[in-house]
Scaffold this active site. Structure first.
Site, PDB file in Angstrom:
ATOM      1  N   ASP A 109       0.830  -1.264  -0.020  1.00 56.91           N
ATOM      2  CA  ASP A 109      -0.011   0.093  -0.109  1.00 56.91           C
ATOM      3  C   ASP A 109       0.777   1.149   0.113  1.00 56.91           C
ATOM      4  O   ASP A 109       1.757   1.364   0.857  1.00 56.91           O
ATOM      5  CB  ASP A 109      -0.693  -0.042   1.200  1.00 56.91           C
ATOM      6  CG  ASP A 109      -2.446   0.673   0.943  1.00 56.91           C
ATOM      7  OD1 ASP A 109      -2.368   1.574   0.584  1.00 56.91           O
ATOM      8  OD2 ASP A 109      -3.303  -0.179   1.510  1.00 56.91           O
ATOM      9  N   ASP A 214      -3.057   4.964  -2.290  1.00 57.63           N
ATOM     10  CA  ASP A 214      -3.938   5.297  -1.393  1.00 57.63           C
ATOM     11  C   ASP A 214      -4.356   7.004  -1.771  1.00 57.63           C
ATOM     12  O   ASP A 214      -3.421   7.678  -2.075  1.00 57.63           O
ATOM     13  CB  ASP A 214      -3.292   5.418  -0.016  1.00 57.63           C
ATOM     14  CG  ASP A 214      -4.491   5.812   1.104  1.00 57.63           C
ATOM     15  OD1 ASP A 214      -5.509   5.011   1.298  1.00 57.63           O
ATOM     16  OD2 ASP A 214      -4.344   7.028   1.654  1.00 57.63           O
ATOM     17  N   GLU A 268      -6.618   4.363  -5.827  1.00 61.08           N
ATOM     18  CA  GLU A 268      -7.797   4.531  -4.953  1.00 61.08           C
ATOM     19  C   GLU A 268      -8.144   5.853  -5.300  1.00 61.08           C
ATOM     20  O   GLU A 268      -7.527   6.807  -4.999  1.00 61.08           O
ATOM     21  CB  GLU A 268      -7.783   4.242  -3.225  1.00 61.08           C
ATOM     22  CG  GLU A 268      -9.029   4.326  -2.668  1.00 61.08           C
ATOM     23  CD  GLU A 268      -8.781   5.141  -1.231  1.00 61.08           C
ATOM     24  OE1 GLU A 268      -9.766   4.605  -0.627  1.00 61.08           O
ATOM     25  OE2 GLU A 268      -7.994   5.758  -1.052  1.00 61.08           O
ATOM     26  N   HIS A 343     -11.610  -2.802   3.572  1.00 57.13           N
ATOM     27  CA  HIS A 343     -11.378  -2.386   5.128  1.00 57.13           C
ATOM     28  C   HIS A 343     -12.095  -1.107   5.345  1.00 57.13           C
ATOM     29  O   HIS A 343     -12.142  -0.842   6.523  1.00 57.13           O
ATOM     30  CB  HIS A 343      -9.947  -2.349   5.255  1.00 57.13           C
ATOM     31  CG  HIS A 343      -9.459  -1.015   4.742  1.00 57.13           C
ATOM     32  ND1 HIS A 343      -8.964  -1.178   3.288  1.00 57.13           N
ATOM     33  CD2 HIS A 343      -8.824  -0.054   4.988  1.00 57.13           C
ATOM     34  CE1 HIS A 343      -8.431  -0.065   2.791  1.00 57.13           C
ATOM     35  NE2 HIS A 343      -8.253   0.746   3.708  1.00 57.13           N
ATOM     36  N   ASP A 344     -12.663  -0.415   4.022  1.00 47.05           N
ATOM     37  CA  ASP A 344     -13.240   0.875   4.582  1.00 47.05           C
ATOM     38  C   ASP A 344     -14.788   0.809   4.316  1.00 47.05           C
ATOM     39  O   ASP A 344     -15.626   1.794   4.234  1.00 47.05           O
ATOM     40  CB  ASP A 344     -12.935   1.882   3.485  1.00 47.05           C
ATOM     41  CG  ASP A 344     -11.586   2.428   3.609  1.00 47.05           C
ATOM     42  OD1 ASP A 344     -10.889   2.164   5.020  1.00 47.05           O
ATOM     43  OD2 ASP A 344     -10.698   2.766   2.878  1.00 47.05           O
TER      44      ASP A 344
HETATM   45  C1  NOJ Z   1      -8.154   5.341   2.112  1.00 49.78           C
HETATM   46  C2  NOJ Z   1      -7.811   4.051   3.038  1.00 49.78           C
HETATM   47  O1  NOJ Z   1      -8.123   2.927   2.590  1.00 49.78           O
HETATM   48  C3  NOJ Z   1      -8.487   4.500   4.549  1.00 49.78           C
HETATM   49  O2  NOJ Z   1      -8.621   3.486   5.244  1.00 49.78           O
HETATM   50  C4  NOJ Z   1      -7.733   5.661   4.901  1.00 49.78           C
HETATM   51  O3  NOJ Z   1      -8.330   5.976   6.096  1.00 49.78           O
HETATM   52  C5  NOJ Z   1      -7.684   7.065   4.135  1.00 49.78           C
HETATM   53  N1  NOJ Z   1      -7.317   6.562   2.839  1.00 49.78           N
HETATM   54  C6  NOJ Z   1      -6.618   7.701   4.358  1.00 49.78           C
HETATM   55  O4  NOJ Z   1      -5.412   7.281   4.289  1.00 49.78           O
END
Ligand code: NOJ
Length: 575
Positions: A109, A214, A268, A343-344
């Site tokens: 990541d 990210d 992302e 995970h989000d």
């Molecule tokens: C996306 C990540 O997937 C998330 O878990 C994180 O809180 C934010 N970006 C900030 O890095």
């Protein structure tokens, strides 16, 4: 990668990362090897056989770098070392070797929109040390009408509150689009871009197979950092997302690093449309291989933003199909990632399926969708056994700073007086659902740890766990495995064209995949009621007479087209 498949001459641009199935690991919650209650790298290595038996090709490891863990590792304080609670660099090398021995690749990541406030760059910057003054966004604020200091602009943070925090040492405000412990790097500074390229290269040289990148659509902020004016949340997103120099920065990084290695990159990017995606993807874009877009993740939340508690929970299959089909067909020669959870996000079976009456059937339907559509599929840990959402009773039960920030914002705005008023909403959207420990067995703490888990295990682990799922040939786990095998065998599932049938049907999601003479029909009854597919209502000439079943989530005698499909029935036909 698929030695037993007969290579089709119709495949235009064969790539290993298009044929791969990615499995996402959230290290903190995956497997604890030393009994401290926190998952770790040796724990992941111990499961190398597990990845292999499921058949996945790539493991994506969420951040394991040194970090104060304000956002579970998405706040990096040293990009070149491993957090002590996760292990050592030797542990990481061992993991890489064990995966590579099994022909499984490793995706790391890359979190470079921001660092931790405990990163030495930030510490030097806050002291105005020569060369580091402009590594972050430092600004003077103003004085409000009541004489109080006010931040430099009105931007809001994804974690709630203002995106600015005043630093007493530097006597200025710094920008953080996420938590106050995650200051945004100033990509306008060429030294920052050089640092990022050099750390990327450092990991590529260690033999990794790519990066998940990210929050990358936020790295370029426009000159003058103007106020946001829309009612979207957080305030300012329309200004700081896809900023003016983003392509220059990404292209530069690509040429300097990724272009020289056989790796995959997945970016992302919330707040991104199909039209915009093309600017980032492929050689004629910024060189990125695929994007994790959010349009389908927004189908059941407020258009103003996911944590706006005034609108949530309702979603329509017709709209869902429209969004996904736009991404399936609108990218031309570019490629994409395909996912339903991570995970989000909440657990997919609780969100898009039925985690009670039809948990097994609907989880298999979701798997069928994920693994038979176009784009590299991303499976999130626990999804393959149908793990469900947790029930959070109190604010203190939560861990995620984003969910907690949303609750605090709602209270500050007078939208809710107490947690109880937001409980249902929080239980719908929270990122914490995905972070309960992986359920390996019916042993204490689901076999995740011999100590006290850092986050409570879901109470349903005696029933829902890997050991039970592997022992049952009909389980969700075995369905994933069969689908993964099928995708490895059938080029048409990877490279075939996608065509949506019956766009207005409120129960059925049906589509074909076509590659040369090969054609598959996938029928998903995405509802708890029976539903029939009338071939005459589709515009396509399906030639159903010779249809055979390749895979079904019910008994081997899948329902033939023309009869009513059972609740959450999912069938892959060869035409
Ligand atoms: C996306 C990540 O997937 C998330 O878990 C994180 O809180 C934010 N970006 C900030 O890095």
């Amino acid at each position: 990668m698929t030695p037993d498949s007969s290579p089709s001459s119709d495949v235009p641009d064969r790539q290993w990362w298009k044929e791969a199935i990615v499995y996402q690991v959230y290290p903190r919650s995956f497997n604890d090897s030393d009994g401290d209650g926190v998952g770790d790298i040796p724990g992941i290595t111990a499961k190398a056989e597990y990845f292999d038996s499921l058949g996945v090709d790539v493991v994506w490891l969420c951040p394991v770098y040194e970090s104060p863990q304000a956002d579970n590792g998405y706040d990096v304080s040293d990009y070149r070392s491993i957090a002590a609670e996760f292990g050592t660099i030797e542990d990481w090398e061992h993991l890489l070797a064990e995966l590579h021995d099994r022909d499984i690749r490793l995706l790391m990541d890359l979190v470079v929109n921001h660092t931790s406030d405990e990163h030495e760059w930030f510490e030097k910057s806050r002291r105005r040390e020569a060369g580091y003054e402009d590594y972050y966004y430092w600004r003077d604020g103003g004085i409000g009408e009541n004489g109080d200091p006010v931040p430099p602009n009105n931007w809001g943070s994804f974690m709630g509150g203002s995106a600015w925090t005043y630093d007493d040492e530097r006597e200025q405000w710094y920008l953080h689009l996420f938590d106050e412990k995650q200051p945004d790097l100033n990509w306008r500074n060429p030294d920052v871009r050089e640092e990022v390229a050099s750390l990327v290269e450092w990991w590529l040289e260690r033999g990794i197979d790519g990066f998940r990148v990210d929050a990358i659509n936020y790295i370029s902020k426009p000159e003058g950092l103007p106020d946001g004016e829309s009612d979207r949340e957080p305030t300012g997103i329309e200004v700081f997302s896809h900023g003016p120099r983003i392509h220059e920065y990404l292209r530069e990084l690509y040429e300097r690093t990724f272009a020289n290695y056989d790796v995959m990159t997945v970016a992302e990017m919330a707040d991104t449309t199909v039209d915009r995606a093309g600017e980032y993807l492929g050689e004629d874009g910024d060189g990125l291989n695929m994007i994790l877009h959010f349009e389908h993740m927004d189908v059941d939340v407020s258009p103003r933003g996911r944590f706006d508690p005034s609108e949530w929970g309702e979603w329509s299959l017709v709209e869902f199909k429209e969004i996904l089909s736009r991404w399936q067909t609108g990218l031309g020669d570019d490629w994409n990632a395909q996912y339903l959870g991570n995970h989000d996000q909440p657990r997919i079976v609780s969100r898009f399926g039925d985690d009670e009456a039809y948990r097994v059937e609907s989880a298999k339907l979701l798997a069928t969708f994920l693994l038979t559509t176009r784009g590299t599929p991303f499976v999130y840990q626990g999804e393959e056994i149908g793990m469900t959402n947790e029930e959070f009773e109190r604010l203190a039960d939560l861990d995620d700073p984003m969910t907690i920030g949303a609750v605090e914002d709602a209270a500050a705005a007078g939208r809710a007086g107490s947690f109880d008023e937001l409980r249902e909403f929080v239980n719908y959207v929270s990122r914490d659902h995905a972070r309960t420990p992986m359920q390996w067995s019916d042993d204490e703490h689901a076999g995740f740890t011999t100590g006290t888990p850092w986050f409570d295990v879901n109470a349903n682990y005696p029933e829902i766990n890997v050991e039970a799922a592997r022992a049952d040939g009909d389980s969700i786990w075995h369905h994933y495995r069969r689908l993964i095998d099928l995708r490895h065998r059938e080029d048409v599932l990877v490279y075939g064209e996608y065509e949506l049938l019956l766009p207005e049907d409120e129960q059925l999601y049906a589509y074909t995949r076509t590659l040369g003479d090969e054609r598959l029909l996938i029928v998903l009854n995405w509802s708890p009621e029976p539903a029939s597919l009338d071939p005459d209502e589709t515009d396509a000439d399906l030639g159903l007479a010779n249809a055979t079943t390749l895979l079904s989530n019910y008994d081997p005698d899948a329902t033939p087209v023309g009869r009513a499909f059972r609740p959450y029935e999912a069938v892959v036909f060869r035409l």
